[in-house]
Scaffold this motif. Structure first.
Motif, short mmCIF file in Angstrom:
data_model
loop_
_atom_site.label_atom_id
_atom_site.label_comp_id
_atom_site.label_asym_id
_atom_site.label_seq_id
_atom_site.Cartn_x
_atom_site.Cartn_y
_atom_site.Cartn_z
N PHE A 301 80.26 -3.46 40.60
CA PHE A 301 78.97 -3.14 41.23
C PHE A 301 77.94 -2.87 40.15
O PHE A 301 78.27 -2.27 39.12
CB PHE A 301 79.09 -1.89 42.11
CG PHE A 301 79.87 -2.11 43.38
CD1 PHE A 301 79.25 -2.58 44.52
CD2 PHE A 301 81.23 -1.83 43.41
CE1 PHE A 301 79.99 -2.79 45.69
CE2 PHE A 301 81.97 -2.03 44.57
CZ PHE A 301 81.35 -2.52 45.71
N HIS A 302 76.70 -3.30 40.41
CA HIS A 302 75.61 -2.88 39.53
C HIS A 302 75.45 -1.37 39.65
O HIS A 302 75.54 -0.82 40.77
CB HIS A 302 74.30 -3.56 39.97
CG HIS A 302 74.27 -5.01 39.64
ND1 HIS A 302 73.97 -5.48 38.37
CD2 HIS A 302 74.51 -6.11 40.38
CE1 HIS A 302 74.02 -6.79 38.36
NE2 HIS A 302 74.36 -7.21 39.57
N ALA A 303 75.24 -0.72 38.53
CA ALA A 303 74.95 0.72 38.58
C ALA A 303 73.63 0.91 39.32
O ALA A 303 72.75 0.05 39.25
CB ALA A 303 74.85 1.26 37.16
N PRO A 304 73.49 2.02 40.05
CA PRO A 304 72.21 2.26 40.75
C PRO A 304 71.05 2.29 39.73
O PRO A 304 71.18 2.92 38.67
CB PRO A 304 72.39 3.63 41.39
CG PRO A 304 73.84 3.92 41.36
CD PRO A 304 74.44 3.12 40.24
N ALA A 305 69.98 1.59 40.06
CA ALA A 305 68.81 1.57 39.16
C ALA A 305 67.99 2.84 39.43
O ALA A 305 66.94 2.80 40.06
CB ALA A 305 68.00 0.31 39.41
N HIS A 306 68.51 3.96 38.99
CA HIS A 306 67.87 5.26 39.27
C HIS A 306 68.03 6.12 38.03
O HIS A 306 69.13 6.18 37.46
CB HIS A 306 68.56 5.90 40.49
CG HIS A 306 67.84 7.09 41.03
ND1 HIS A 306 67.85 8.32 40.41
CD2 HIS A 306 67.08 7.23 42.14
CE1 HIS A 306 67.12 9.16 41.11
NE2 HIS A 306 66.64 8.54 42.18
N PRO A 307 66.99 6.82 37.62
CA PRO A 307 67.09 7.61 36.38
C PRO A 307 68.18 8.68 36.44
O PRO A 307 68.70 9.10 35.40
CB PRO A 307 65.70 8.25 36.24
CG PRO A 307 64.98 8.00 37.52
CD PRO A 307 65.65 6.85 38.20
N ALA A 308 68.58 9.12 37.62
CA ALA A 308 69.60 10.18 37.72
C ALA A 308 71.01 9.63 37.55
O ALA A 308 71.97 10.41 37.48
CB ALA A 308 69.47 10.89 39.07
N TYR A 309 71.16 8.30 37.48
CA TYR A 309 72.52 7.75 37.39
C TYR A 309 73.08 7.90 35.98
O TYR A 309 72.43 7.58 34.99
CB TYR A 309 72.55 6.28 37.79
CG TYR A 309 73.96 5.69 37.65
CD1 TYR A 309 74.93 5.92 38.60
CD2 TYR A 309 74.30 4.93 36.51
CE1 TYR A 309 76.23 5.43 38.46
CE2 TYR A 309 75.60 4.42 36.36
CZ TYR A 309 76.55 4.67 37.34
OH TYR A 309 77.82 4.19 37.19
#
Ligand SMILES: Cc1ncc(COP(=O)(O)O)c(C=O)c1O
Length: 369
Positions: A301-309
């Motif tokens: 899976f692509h990692a979530p494109a979110h700064p908190a990831y």
């Protein structure tokens, strides 16, 4: 919580209590009872690929890579030339170990989100007659992509080239039939889709090439020809066998047969994969591969494109809920992987999806519902 954590990894993986309990006994490596277990496991492994006519199977101590190395060392002459069909990390490892054992290795590289191409293989074989062997990774576990074994085997047969297949993460789940698919060596291991514990591999060797393999290996411990000759003669392993691993594998194969063999295993893993991909997609997580290329073994899976990831925090939060995830293996894009294999079914997969939902909320990546 004293329940074992669920391993959503490509091995070691979650095993049944029956398989674990099989390990609670000591065995003498030279004893008739253990010799009988070895013989019985070898017979039942050959059953799985319909290989009794065409192949022998040689078990080897160690992790899966040991057996890949042993297969290359035993099958490829020292002046041989190996072409590796490369669409991922395990292909690169196979090329590296081939080279390190002093064989000439070339690679033809494909995109990591595409299967390798039999047509391109054909062009390479036409262009370079010095190639003697081809290495194919059946399921490239680095991404989860399934490669076209039958078509690659047909090209190798037409050109009279040897074929070594790393079927580590597919064997037992994806159909492989030695009566219709010609391979010189096919490698798998105890702790993958047969759902045993890790510690030994096994290599199917084509009978027609067996005699020619004598003396090819530059390694004593990795010589599968020698291991085979000794085992045929004495029923024993040449060197100390992984006794507990073998009896666990024997018990795991009994359960594999009870479940309905390869078709039943594939059906369960496909259902696990569907539950996983459906569940995580609904949370906004995107699989790396197109669905038609995805083997139901492991999903990237692509990692979530979110700064908190952050994978470490993501992993730790999932672990706290009882599920072990797997890091990504791609260099260009940030990903994580989730295995669909092991003694788990839809209930565990749905629980894993629920756990990931909670984790994404805890990390502030999706809104609390
Ligand atoms: C395709 C493939 N090849 C080889 C291996 C062998 O790895 P190891 O030596 O860690 O068992 C694996 C393990 O997951 C694999 O998936």
């Amino acid at each position: 919580m004293d329940r074992d954590r669920i391993l959503l990894t490509p091995g070691p993986l979650t095993t049944t209590l029956r398989t674990k309990l099989a390990m609670l006994k000591d065995w003498g490596s030279w004893d008739g009872d253990f010799i009988a277990v070895t013989a019985n496991v070898r017979t039942r492994l050959l059953d799985i690929v319909n290989g009794h006519e065409s192949h022998v199977v040689v078990p080897l101590q160690g992790s899966g890579t040991f057996s890949v190395e042993a297969a290359v060392a035993t099958v490829v002459p020292r002046d041989g030339h190996v072409l590796v069909l490369d669409n991922g990390a395990y292909c690169k490892r196979a090329a590296k170990l081939t080279q390190m054992m002093g064989r000439r290795a070339s690679a033809v590289t494909f995109a990591e989100d595409e299967p390798v191409s039999p047509t391109v293989l054909e062009a390479h074989l036409k262009e370079d007659p010095s190639i003697t062997h081809v290495v194919l990774i059946h399921c490239e576990t680095g991404t989860g992509v399934l490669n076209p074994l039958e078509a690659v085997a047909a090209v190798c047969q037409r050109f009279g080239k040897g074929l070594i297949v790393d079927a580590m993460s597919s064997f037992g789940a994806i159909a492989i039939d030695a009566r219709t698919t010609r391979f010189d060596a096919l490698v798998a291991a105890s702790g993958k889709c047969l759902e045993g514990v890790p510690g030994m591999g096994f290599v199917f060797l084509r009978k027609a090439i067996l005699d020619g393999c004598a003396g090819r290996s530059q390694s004593l411990a990795m010589d599968l020809h020698d291991q085979h000759v000794y085992m045929e003669k004495t029923g024993q392993w040449r060197f100390t066998p992984p006794t507990h691993v073998l009896v666990a594998l024997s018990e795991a194969i009994t359960q594999f047969v009870e479940e309905g063999g390869q078709p039943a295993r594939l059906a369960r893993y496909a259902d696990n994969c569907k539950t996983l991909v459906g569940g995580l997609s609904a949370l906004g997580l995107k699989p790396f591969l197109k669905p038609e290329l995805q083997a139901p073994i492991i999903v990237t899976f692509h990692a979530p494109a979110h700064p908190a990831y952050d994978f470490k925090r993501f992993y730790a939060a999932a672990k706290a809920r009882g599920f072990l995830l797997y890091p990504g293996k791609l260099t260009q894009v940030e990903t994580f992987r989730v295995g669909c294999i092991g003694a788990i079914g839809r209930t565990e997969m749905q629980q894993a999806v629920n756990a990931v939902a909670e984790v994404l909320q805890e990390l502030g990546i999706i809104a609390v519902r």
